[in-house]
Design an enzyme around this catalytic site. Structure first.
Site, PDB file in Angstrom:
ATOM      1  N   SER A   1       0.822  -1.213   0.000  1.00  0.00           N
ATOM      2  CA  SER A   1       0.000   0.000   0.000  1.00  0.00           C
ATOM      3  C   SER A   1       0.857   1.263   0.000  1.00  0.00           C
ATOM      4  CB  SER A   1      -0.903   0.017   1.236  1.00  0.00           C
ATOM      5  OG  SER A   1      -1.723  -1.124   1.254  1.00  0.00           O
TER       6      SER A   1
ATOM      7  N   GLU B   1       9.454  -5.530  -6.453  1.00  0.00           N
ATOM      8  CA  GLU B   1       8.603  -6.399  -5.624  1.00  0.00           C
ATOM      9  C   GLU B   1       8.953  -7.853  -5.961  1.00  0.00           C
ATOM     10  OE1 GLU B   1       6.157  -5.888  -3.091  1.00  0.00           O
ATOM     11  OE2 GLU B   1       6.537  -8.051  -3.076  1.00  0.00           O
TER      12      GLU B   1
ATOM     13  N   CYS C   1      -2.079  -5.963   2.421  1.00  0.00           N
ATOM     14  CA  CYS C   1      -3.488  -5.561   2.372  1.00  0.00           C
ATOM     15  C   CYS C   1      -4.250  -6.309   1.280  1.00  0.00           C
ATOM     16  CB  CYS C   1      -3.578  -4.055   2.148  1.00  0.00           C
ATOM     17  SG  CYS C   1      -5.252  -3.485   1.841  1.00  0.00           S
TER      18      CYS C   1
ATOM     19  N   CYS D   1      -6.287  -7.017   4.611  1.00  0.00           N
ATOM     20  CA  CYS D   1      -7.596  -6.347   4.603  1.00  0.00           C
ATOM     21  C   CYS D   1      -8.594  -6.887   3.578  1.00  0.00           C
ATOM     22  CB  CYS D   1      -7.408  -4.854   4.305  1.00  0.00           C
ATOM     23  SG  CYS D   1      -5.947  -4.138   5.027  1.00  0.00           S
TER      24      CYS D   1
ATOM     25  N   LYS E   1      -9.459 -10.673   3.860  1.00  0.00           N
ATOM     26  CA  LYS E   1     -10.085 -10.821   5.184  1.00  0.00           C
ATOM     27  C   LYS E   1     -11.537 -10.342   5.151  1.00  0.00           C
ATOM     28  CE  LYS E   1     -10.411  -7.564   7.611  1.00  0.00           C
ATOM     29  NZ  LYS E   1      -9.335  -6.957   8.337  1.00  0.00           N
TER      30      LYS E   1
ATOM     31  N   TYR F   1      -5.993  -7.419  16.544  1.00  0.00           N
ATOM     32  CA  TYR F   1      -6.971  -7.338  15.453  1.00  0.00           C
ATOM     33  C   TYR F   1      -7.127  -8.681  14.740  1.00  0.00           C
ATOM     34  CZ  TYR F   1      -6.955  -2.157  15.327  1.00  0.00           C
ATOM     35  OH  TYR F   1      -7.099  -0.827  15.606  1.00  0.00           O
TER      36      TYR F   1
ATOM     37  N   GLU G   1     -10.489 -10.983  14.594  1.00  0.00           N
ATOM     38  CA  GLU G   1     -11.216 -11.046  13.323  1.00  0.00           C
ATOM     39  C   GLU G   1     -11.331 -12.483  12.837  1.00  0.00           C
ATOM     40  OE1 GLU G   1      -9.116  -8.282  10.789  1.00  0.00           O
ATOM     41  OE2 GLU G   1     -10.309  -6.587  11.517  1.00  0.00           O
TER      42      GLU G   1
ATOM     43  N   HIS H   1     -33.432   8.333  10.748  1.00  0.00           N
ATOM     44  CA  HIS H   1     -34.253   7.370  11.474  1.00  0.00           C
ATOM     45  C   HIS H   1     -34.896   6.383  10.517  1.00  0.00           C
ATOM     46  CE1 HIS H   1     -36.507   5.981  14.927  1.00  0.00           C
ATOM     47  NE2 HIS H   1     -37.607   6.031  14.209  1.00  0.00           N
TER      48      HIS H   1
ATOM     49  N   GLU I   1     -27.905   6.969  14.412  1.00  0.00           N
ATOM     50  CA  GLU I   1     -28.575   8.144  14.986  1.00  0.00           C
ATOM     51  C   GLU I   1     -28.378   8.212  16.501  1.00  0.00           C
ATOM     52  OE1 GLU I   1     -32.923   8.292  14.968  1.00  0.00           O
ATOM     53  OE2 GLU I   1     -33.001   6.116  14.791  1.00  0.00           O
TER      54      GLU I   1
HETATM   55  P1  NDP Z   1      -1.203  -6.962  17.341  1.00  0.00           P
HETATM   56  O1  NDP Z   1       0.130  -6.401  17.555  1.00  0.00           O
HETATM   57  O2  NDP Z   1      -2.382  -6.090  17.187  1.00  0.00           O
HETATM   58  O3  NDP Z   1      -1.563  -8.008  18.486  1.00  0.00           O
HETATM   59  C1  NDP Z   1      -0.682  -9.024  18.846  1.00  0.00           C
HETATM   60  C2  NDP Z   1      -1.340  -9.829  19.930  1.00  0.00           C
HETATM   61  O4  NDP Z   1      -0.542 -10.968  20.221  1.00  0.00           O
HETATM   62  C3  NDP Z   1      -1.499  -9.044  21.215  1.00  0.00           C
HETATM   63  O5  NDP Z   1      -2.718  -9.424  21.803  1.00  0.00           O
HETATM   64  C4  NDP Z   1      -0.318  -9.513  22.044  1.00  0.00           C
HETATM   65  O6  NDP Z   1      -0.555  -9.514  23.426  1.00  0.00           O
HETATM   66  C5  NDP Z   1      -0.190 -10.953  21.598  1.00  0.00           C
HETATM   67  N1  NDP Z   1       1.161 -11.462  21.710  1.00  0.00           N
HETATM   68  C6  NDP Z   1       2.304 -10.875  21.314  1.00  0.00           C
HETATM   69  N2  NDP Z   1       3.366 -11.669  21.567  1.00  0.00           N
HETATM   70  C7  NDP Z   1       2.874 -12.786  22.132  1.00  0.00           C
HETATM   71  C8  NDP Z   1       3.470 -13.968  22.628  1.00  0.00           C
HETATM   72  N3  NDP Z   1       4.780 -14.161  22.574  1.00  0.00           N
HETATM   73  N4  NDP Z   1       2.663 -14.919  23.149  1.00  0.00           N
HETATM   74  C9  NDP Z   1       1.323 -14.732  23.220  1.00  0.00           C
HETATM   75  N5  NDP Z   1       0.706 -13.635  22.765  1.00  0.00           N
HETATM   76  C10 NDP Z   1       1.464 -12.667  22.216  1.00  0.00           C
HETATM   77  O7  NDP Z   1      -0.994  -7.889  16.081  1.00  0.00           O
HETATM   78  P2  NDP Z   1      -1.898  -8.544  15.016  1.00  0.00           P
HETATM   79  O8  NDP Z   1      -1.036  -9.643  14.525  1.00  0.00           O
HETATM   80  O9  NDP Z   1      -3.259  -8.875  15.495  1.00  0.00           O
HETATM   81  O10 NDP Z   1      -2.062  -7.399  13.935  1.00  0.00           O
HETATM   82  C11 NDP Z   1      -0.935  -6.702  13.406  1.00  0.00           C
HETATM   83  C12 NDP Z   1      -1.299  -5.310  12.998  1.00  0.00           C
HETATM   84  O11 NDP Z   1      -2.083  -5.356  11.846  1.00  0.00           O
HETATM   85  C13 NDP Z   1      -2.095  -4.568  14.040  1.00  0.00           C
HETATM   86  O12 NDP Z   1      -1.227  -3.693  14.722  1.00  0.00           O
HETATM   87  C14 NDP Z   1      -3.118  -3.806  13.300  1.00  0.00           C
HETATM   88  O13 NDP Z   1      -2.776  -2.449  13.288  1.00  0.00           O
HETATM   89  C15 NDP Z   1      -3.058  -4.344  11.887  1.00  0.00           C
HETATM   90  N6  NDP Z   1      -4.343  -4.896  11.493  1.00  0.00           N
HETATM   91  C16 NDP Z   1      -5.384  -4.053  11.288  1.00  0.00           C
HETATM   92  C17 NDP Z   1      -6.614  -4.545  10.939  1.00  0.00           C
HETATM   93  C18 NDP Z   1      -7.764  -3.612  10.752  1.00  0.00           C
HETATM   94  O14 NDP Z   1      -7.553  -2.413  10.633  1.00  0.00           O
HETATM   95  N7  NDP Z   1      -8.991  -4.102  10.753  1.00  0.00           N
HETATM   96  C19 NDP Z   1      -6.859  -5.981  10.731  1.00  0.00           C
HETATM   97  C20 NDP Z   1      -5.690  -6.782  11.008  1.00  0.00           C
HETATM   98  C21 NDP Z   1      -4.495  -6.240  11.340  1.00  0.00           C
HETATM   99  P3  NDP Z   1      -0.407  -8.199  24.351  1.00  0.00           P
HETATM  100  O15 NDP Z   1      -1.591  -7.355  24.074  1.00  0.00           O
HETATM  101  O16 NDP Z   1      -0.418  -8.778  25.730  1.00  0.00           O
HETATM  102  O17 NDP Z   1       0.896  -7.578  23.997  1.00  0.00           O
END
Ligand code: NDP
Length: 453
Positions: free
Chosen positions: A15, A35, A43, A48, A51, A177, A181, A435, A440
């Site tokens: 992106s 690339e 994405c 995105c 998904k 996220y 999801e 409405h 709303e």
């Molecule tokens: P995130 O960084 O959002 O979440 C990672 C999760 O894994 C957290 O809950 C974290 O826990 C946990 N975690 C990390 N390390 C470990 C470990 N060693 N053992 C167990 N649990 C662990 O990552 P995602 O992979 O979900 O997503 C990546 C990014 O992609 C996000 O930052 C988001 O911005 C983006 N994204 C956006 C979407 C959208 O806009 N709809 C959809 C999908 C992705 P803790 O909280 O305790 O640190």
């Protein structure tokens, strides 16, 4: 004869990279983009877009059930995962062609292959050097799986989009996220789904009420939530995976899906060898103009690990191209970025959480509303919606808006414009509702539930 082959060489056609390349090309710069995997990056290929298609697919199971409440008799429905994945793949291939055409139309030369940097003005792809006045690193991020016994058996979001079969049982690890999801997608498609998160409540960083409310709604939709739990080991037993959990119990599943975060994709680029400074998590450190510690090398998108969202990557690409080739431009403002988690139901959010507002603002009022969406009065589905506004008392400004409910992303996008414009609660109150909609509710909340000074 120009000193360099190109004005700008972008590494990575996701992106951020594609947007920067196209815009720079549009401004008349001589641009190339390299690339080695697929046009459109995470994405378009493993994020995105596919998904959201899977989310749409998974929602039909509820839609068929709900139809009964409106007088419909729906025959026995069946679901074919393979057909969905095939159709999704065809659409993604179409998007690849669209991206290729857009780049060509902007005069950008696409170079297929893995790129590395040889010096601050030279990118090497397939052993061929390309000279550029400026280089942009836009290589994105990659899923990380922690090391533990049996970690080689687990999958990540990169694999989930290409599974041969829908797993009958799936364990999803993580509380971000992606985990939330995919738990919704698999559960609604019929997989017995367990989400395992190491902390007391998932979606750390979001508004606490929203997290609790979503947990309750997901539980109603047959997602088993195991908080304060980790997987200590995984073994393969008779074609199944057996997970040994930190509470001493064991779970069997066909698939174990780790969504434990993403790491900046810098491997093999030789950035550090050239003096490009990385932070402790391997992200390229850049200034507000996206310039790294080496003046001719820039970085944008997930690889700088600021806000890992496609619209932010696009904005960074645009700002960079405008700054370099379109005349001056203000630095990117990262305040009040709205997001949607395409969980079931959706979470939409913009601005400060209640917890952040308590720290950052003075006196505030919190307006909260929980209700049954009109649709579910006839469907009899036990699904509730939560909406929440946080208002700074002195200025009357709405500093946070949060929602759990259908189409939360569609609704919060409009609310985000109001927040960006500095809308006050009085402006929300003076706005007529549409409405009957759920949205709303955001303009008819009059009684605050909580106030602090
Ligand atoms: P995130 O960084 O959002 O979440 C990672 C999760 O894994 C957290 O809950 C974290 O826990 C946990 N975690 C990390 N390390 C470990 C470990 N060693 N053992 C167990 N649990 C662990 O990552 P995602 O992979 O979900 O997503 C990546 C990014 O992609 C996000 O930052 C988001 O911005 C983006 N994204 C956006 C979407 C959208 O806009 N709809 C959809 C999908 C992705 P803790 O909280 O305790 O640190």
């Amino acid at each position: 004869m120009a000193e360099h082959d190109f004005d700008l060489f972008v590494v990575g056609a996701g992106s951020a990279g594609v947007r920067a390349a196209r815009m720079a090309g549009g401004f008349g710069a001589r641009v190339a983009i390299a690339e080695d995997r697929y046009l459109g990056g995470t994405c378009v290929n493993v994020g995105c877009i596919p998904k959201k298609l899977l989310v749409y697919a998974s929602h039909f199971s509820e839609d068929f059930e709900d139809a009964g409440g409106f007088g419909w008799t729906v025959g026995k429905s069946t679901f074919a995962w393979k057909s969905l994945i095939q159709r999704k793949d065809v659409e993604i291939e179409r998007l690849h062609r669209v991206y290729a055409e857009l780049l060509a139309a902007a005069g950008v030369r696409t170079v297929k292959g893995r790129a590395g940097l040889a010096d601050p003005h030279t990118v090497v792809v397939n052993d061929k050097p390309y000279q550029a006045e400026r280089i942009v690193v836009a290589t994105g991020s990659w899923p990380v799986v922690p090391e533990f016994p049996g970690s080689e058996h687990v999958i990540t979001s990169n694999d989930a989009f290409f599974l041969d079969e829908l797993p009958q049982r799936v364990l999803i690890v993580g509380g971000g996220y992606i985990a939330v999801e995919f738990a919704g997608i698999f559960a609604a498609l019929g997989s017995a789904t367990t989400l395992i998160y190491r902390g007391p409540l998932f979606l750390r960083g979001l508004d606490h009420d929203i997290r609790e409310f979503l947990a309750a709604e997901m539980t109603k939709k047959n997602v088993e939530l195991l908080f304060n739990t980790t997987i200590e080991a995984v073994e393969k037993v008779r074609g199944q995976l057996k997970a040994h959990l930190s509470d001493g119990s064991q779970r069997e599943a066909e698939r174990i899906f780790y969504a434990t975060g993403r790491t900046p994709n810098v491997k093999g680029l030789r950035l550090e060898a050239l003096g490009v400074k990385l932070d402790a998590r391997g992200a390229v450190i850049v200034d507000e103009d996206f310039r790294s510690s080496v003046p001719s090398i820039y970085a944008i998108g997930d690889v700088i690990n600021r806000v890992k969202l496609t619209p932010v990557a696009l904005a960074e690409g645009m700002v960079l191209a405008e700054t370099l080739y379109g005349g001056s431009r203000d630095p990117l403002n990262y305040a009040d970025i709205p997001t949607c988690i395409f969980s079931q139901p959706n979470v939409g959010t913009v601005g400060l959480t209640e917890e952040q507002a308590r720290e950052q603002c003075g006196a505030c009022k919190v307006y909260k509303s929980t209700f049954t969406p009109l649709k579910h009065t006839l469907s009899d589905r036990n699904e509730k919606t939560l909406m929440k506004l946080i208002v700074e008392q002195d200025s009357d400004r709405v500093v946070g808006a949060h929602m759990v409910g259908p189409d939360a992303g569609e609704i919060i996008q409009g609310i985000a414009i109001a927040l960006k414009a500095g809308a006050t609660k009085a402006t929300f109150d003076a706005t007529m509702g549409i409405h009957p909609t759920m949205a709303e509710e955001f303009v008819i909340m009059r009684e605050f539930q909580l106030e602090w000074h």
